[in-house]
Write an enzyme that holds these catalytic residues in place. Structure first.
Site, PDB file in Angstrom:
ATOM      1  N   SER A 100       0.779  -1.252   0.009  1.00  0.00           N
ATOM      2  CA  SER A 100      -0.125   0.120   0.155  1.00  0.00           C
ATOM      3  C   SER A 100       0.918   1.249   0.049  1.00  0.00           C
ATOM      4  O   SER A 100       0.609   2.138  -0.572  1.00  0.00           O
ATOM      5  CB  SER A 100      -0.981   0.234   1.325  1.00  0.00           C
ATOM      6  OG  SER A 100      -0.403   0.096   2.350  1.00  0.00           O
ATOM      7  N   ARG A 117      13.350  -7.775   4.913  1.00  0.00           N
ATOM      8  CA  ARG A 117      14.773  -8.200   5.167  1.00  0.00           C
ATOM      9  C   ARG A 117      15.748  -7.366   5.735  1.00  0.00           C
ATOM     10  O   ARG A 117      15.605  -6.286   5.431  1.00  0.00           O
ATOM     11  CB  ARG A 117      15.424  -9.205   3.753  1.00  0.00           C
ATOM     12  CG  ARG A 117      14.601 -10.334   3.320  1.00  0.00           C
ATOM     13  CD  ARG A 117      15.105 -10.865   2.367  1.00  0.00           C
ATOM     14  NE  ARG A 117      14.075 -11.792   1.630  1.00  0.00           N
ATOM     15  CZ  ARG A 117      14.346 -12.972   1.519  1.00  0.00           C
ATOM     16  NH1 ARG A 117      15.681 -13.388   1.794  1.00  0.00           N
ATOM     17  NH2 ARG A 117      13.471 -13.773   0.942  1.00  0.00           N
ATOM     18  N   ASN A 136      13.612   4.097   5.050  1.00  0.00           N
ATOM     19  CA  ASN A 136      12.572   3.698   5.350  1.00  0.00           C
ATOM     20  C   ASN A 136      11.467   4.103   6.140  1.00  0.00           C
ATOM     21  O   ASN A 136      11.676   5.517   6.605  1.00  0.00           O
ATOM     22  CB  ASN A 136      13.297   2.587   6.238  1.00  0.00           C
ATOM     23  CG  ASN A 136      12.341   1.579   6.838  1.00  0.00           C
ATOM     24  OD1 ASN A 136      11.441   0.923   5.962  1.00  0.00           O
ATOM     25  ND2 ASN A 136      12.286   1.004   8.066  1.00  0.00           N
ATOM     26  N   HIS A 169       8.689   3.551   9.213  1.00  0.00           N
ATOM     27  CA  HIS A 169       8.435   2.570  10.387  1.00  0.00           C
ATOM     28  C   HIS A 169       7.316   2.962  11.050  1.00  0.00           C
ATOM     29  O   HIS A 169       7.154   4.287  11.236  1.00  0.00           O
ATOM     30  CB  HIS A 169       9.635   2.552  11.312  1.00  0.00           C
ATOM     31  CG  HIS A 169       9.622   1.444  12.306  1.00  0.00           C
ATOM     32  ND1 HIS A 169       9.549   0.058  12.073  1.00  0.00           N
ATOM     33  CD2 HIS A 169       9.179   1.872  13.605  1.00  0.00           C
ATOM     34  CE1 HIS A 169       9.298  -0.364  13.458  1.00  0.00           C
ATOM     35  NE2 HIS A 169       9.038   0.685  14.225  1.00  0.00           N
TER      36      HIS A 169
END
Ligand code: GRF
Length: 212
Positions: free
Chosen positions: A18, A96, A112, A114
């Site tokens: 998404s 990963r 990233n 989170h």
């Protein structure tokens, strides 16, 4: 700020996608500060591959090796990125751990997202961790990727209040919506403004830099 020309972005994802979808839409609308040029996916059955097909974005699935949680050999991944002139790697639900040489090649050029207000609740099931802890405010974080898990310098955060008696399902849905709002503008800012690290603080210059 990475370069004067429009940045070429590779999104890494393993599952639903998404966030990939939100980034692909922002890219098409010129709201990303760059172009999503490729999806890298480590799961041949992942729904995100279907999303990439619909958006006409190339999907790359290099060999992953024997290990579930880390790439056995990152060189084929790095070669795939280099061949496509990728400037920025954006992790979006990539399950990963990455190591050298990928981290070294994209140091300062890998982001990233989170689903917690880092440094609280790093690791798996962050939304559930925060909900079970009983926090009243949670949120999501965009950060630079470093070797340590969910620990790189923070680029952007957005918060939400946990409702009285709110279920984990409801919080999860609202968190995902918040992520979809936060990630693209955070990437655009990261790509179009000059920034520097002061200690572990990532500081943007006050004025918006020109970009082509
Ligand atoms: C998101 O919650 C993201 O923050 C986390 O993994 C989830 C991926 O969701 N890293 P999706 O695949 O983008 O729907």
């Amino acid at each position: 700020m990475l370069s004067a020309r429009s940045a070429r972005i590779a999104v890494f994802a393993s599952g639903n996608g998404s966030n990939f979808e939100a980034l692909a839409a922002a890219s098409s609308a010129g709201r990303l500060g760059g172009t999503v040029a490729a999806l890298l996916c480590d799961q041949p059955q992942a729904h995100v591959l279907e999303r990439a097909r619909r958006h006409g974005i190339e999907a790359i699935t290099p060999p992953t090796g024997r290990f579930r949680s880390r790439l056995e050999d990152e060189r084929p991944w790095l070669e795939a990125l280099a061949e496509r002139g990728i400037d920025l790697v954006v992790l979006a639900g990539f399950m990963r751990r990455l190591h050298a040489p990928l981290l070294a090649a994209y140091a300062g050029r890998m982001l990233n997202i989170h689903p917690s207000l880092l440094p609280s609740f790093p690791g798996l099931d962050a939304i559930g961790q925060a909900w079970r802890h009983g926090v009243r405010i949670t949120g999501c974080t965009v950060h630079l990727v470093e070797d340590a898990l969910d620990a790189g310098p923070i680029v952007a955060q957005s918060s939400l209040e946990v409702g009285e008696g709110e279920s984990l399902e409801s919080l999860t849905a609202r968190m995902h919506a918040l992520e979809h709002e936060l990630y693209a503008p955070a990437i655009e800012r990261f790509l179009t403004r000059a920034w520097r690290l002061v200690g572990r603080r990532l500081e943007f210059d006050a004025t918006e830099a020109a970009h082509g």
